[in-house]
Design a protein around this motif. Structure first.
Motif, PDB file in Angstrom:
ATOM      1  N   ALA A 113      32.192  -6.980  65.299  1.00  0.00           N
ATOM      2  CA  ALA A 113      31.953  -8.212  66.058  1.00  0.00           C
ATOM      3  C   ALA A 113      31.145  -9.207  65.218  1.00  0.00           C
ATOM      4  O   ALA A 113      31.452 -10.405  65.193  1.00  0.00           O
ATOM      5  CB  ALA A 113      31.216  -7.896  67.363  1.00  0.00           C
ATOM      6  N   TYR A 150      30.972  -6.207  73.063  1.00  0.00           N
ATOM      7  CA  TYR A 150      30.504  -7.345  72.262  1.00  0.00           C
ATOM      8  C   TYR A 150      31.481  -8.508  72.390  1.00  0.00           C
ATOM      9  O   TYR A 150      32.692  -8.309  72.404  1.00  0.00           O
ATOM     10  CB  TYR A 150      30.372  -6.955  70.779  1.00  0.00           C
ATOM     11  CG  TYR A 150      29.152  -6.134  70.493  1.00  0.00           C
ATOM     12  CD1 TYR A 150      27.947  -6.744  70.130  1.00  0.00           C
ATOM     13  CD2 TYR A 150      29.180  -4.755  70.603  1.00  0.00           C
ATOM     14  CE1 TYR A 150      26.812  -5.994  69.882  1.00  0.00           C
ATOM     15  CE2 TYR A 150      28.056  -3.996  70.352  1.00  0.00           C
ATOM     16  CZ  TYR A 150      26.870  -4.618  69.994  1.00  0.00           C
ATOM     17  OH  TYR A 150      25.744  -3.873  69.765  1.00  0.00           O
ATOM     18  N   LYS A 151      30.910  -9.701  72.451  1.00  0.00           N
ATOM     19  CA  LYS A 151      31.738 -10.900  72.597  1.00  0.00           C
ATOM     20  C   LYS A 151      31.404 -11.897  71.495  1.00  0.00           C
ATOM     21  O   LYS A 151      30.231 -12.098  71.163  1.00  0.00           O
ATOM     22  CB  LYS A 151      31.492 -11.533  73.973  1.00  0.00           C
ATOM     23  CG  LYS A 151      32.285 -12.798  74.241  1.00  0.00           C
ATOM     24  CD  LYS A 151      32.004 -13.306  75.648  1.00  0.00           C
ATOM     25  CE  LYS A 151      32.622 -14.664  75.894  1.00  0.00           C
ATOM     26  NZ  LYS A 151      32.313 -15.171  77.238  1.00  0.00           N
ATOM     27  N   THR A 152      32.432 -12.521  70.912  1.00  0.00           N
ATOM     28  CA  THR A 152      32.237 -13.575  69.920  1.00  0.00           C
ATOM     29  C   THR A 152      32.909 -14.857  70.412  1.00  0.00           C
ATOM     30  O   THR A 152      33.835 -14.805  71.221  1.00  0.00           O
ATOM     31  CB  THR A 152      32.833 -13.199  68.553  1.00  0.00           C
ATOM     32  OG1 THR A 152      34.259 -13.285  68.625  1.00  0.00           O
ATOM     33  CG2 THR A 152      32.441 -11.785  68.152  1.00  0.00           C
ATOM     34  N   TYR A 158      27.670 -14.109  68.451  1.00  0.00           N
ATOM     35  CA  TYR A 158      28.113 -12.846  69.040  1.00  0.00           C
ATOM     36  C   TYR A 158      26.946 -12.192  69.762  1.00  0.00           C
ATOM     37  O   TYR A 158      25.791 -12.378  69.394  1.00  0.00           O
ATOM     38  CB  TYR A 158      28.694 -11.915  67.966  1.00  0.00           C
ATOM     39  CG  TYR A 158      27.681 -11.089  67.212  1.00  0.00           C
ATOM     40  CD1 TYR A 158      27.478  -9.748  67.513  1.00  0.00           C
ATOM     41  CD2 TYR A 158      26.914 -11.660  66.194  1.00  0.00           C
ATOM     42  CE1 TYR A 158      26.542  -8.994  66.825  1.00  0.00           C
ATOM     43  CE2 TYR A 158      25.982 -10.907  65.488  1.00  0.00           C
ATOM     44  CZ  TYR A 158      25.799  -9.569  65.808  1.00  0.00           C
ATOM     45  OH  TYR A 158      24.868  -8.832  65.132  1.00  0.00           O
TER      46      TYR A 158
END
Length: 244
Positions: A113, A150-152, A158
């Protein structure tokens, strides 16, 4: 005024307010497909759920997907431009393969991520590259760290979380998830219960009754990632209906 000054035509030029308009437009592009997704962590599993919309009856539904398998352990749901999503999925697979070749073990989901966020951030510095209009959510279950989410985003940011949401109804979905996770670290129960919680949250927030072909679901558990078939999604929908 901003158009005349060129603030919103160049990625690399800040407006007087300190904004990069092209990057903000990339965030708006994420919502242009009108698809929402959520990620939820359980006690020993992590689940990603996305709406599925097939734009044409002539299309093969199995070829329309925003969920991608990156490695045996890591899955990805992308929201935004499908072309950018496929590009990012291919790049993520390449980065994961290179990491394993160099280091001899699978890439941790946090490292992947972070790497994808770094690549996205480079796109905000180059005048000859446009930011990619897609947000990525990675899931994995690792022996050491447990379920991970996890987010981007297009700006190169992130973050890890217990649950998250992406799409036009992100704020409403996030509020619904915050209420559930206020006193909890994760959803109790097995992965099936986590999937059902996610479907119910999406359905209630969007005020939509889902059928098996309206959703895509990916599950990470026991060091592997897999997607549910429409029939398996139907089983969960039937289970939810029986609870009511």
């Amino acid at each position: 005024m901003s158009g005349a000054a060129g603030f919103d035509r160049h990625i690399t030029i800040f407006s007087p307010e300190g904004r990069l308009y092209q990057v903000e437009y990339a965030f708006k592009a994420i919502n242009s497909t009108n698809i929402n997704s959520i990620g939820v962590t359980g006690k020993d599993s992590a689940v990603i759920i996305s709406q599925k919309k097939v734009p044409d009856k002539l299309l093969d539904p199995s070829t329309v997907s925003y969920i991608f398998q990156i490695t045996d352990k890591i899955g990805l749901v992308a929201v935004g431009s499908i072309a950018d999503a496929r590009n990012q999925a291919l790049r993520a697979r390449a980065e994961a393969a290179e990491f394993k070749y160099k280091n001899g073990y699978d890439i941790p989901v946090e490292s992947l991520a972070k790497r994808m966020a770094n690549l996205a951030q480079i796109y905000t510095q180059r005048a000859y590259m446009r930011p990619l209009g897609v947000a990525l959510t990675f899931v994995s279950v690792d022996d050491e760290t447990g379920p991970s989410l996890y987010k981007t985003d297009p700006a190169g940011y992130y973050i890890g979380s217990k649950a998250n949401a992406t799409g036009p109804k992100q704020q409403e979905l996030t509020t619904a998830l915050e209420k559930k996770f206020k006193k909890k670290q994760h959803i109790d129960g097995d992965w099936k219960e986590v999937v059902e919680f996610g479907i119910i949250t999406l359905s209630n927030t969007l005020s939509t009754e889902f059928r098996k072909n309206d959703l895509e679901i990916g599950v990470a558990i026991d060091g592997k990632f897999f997607t549910l078939t429409p029939d398996e999604i139907d089983e969960r929908l039937v289970s939810i209906a029986e609870q009511d």
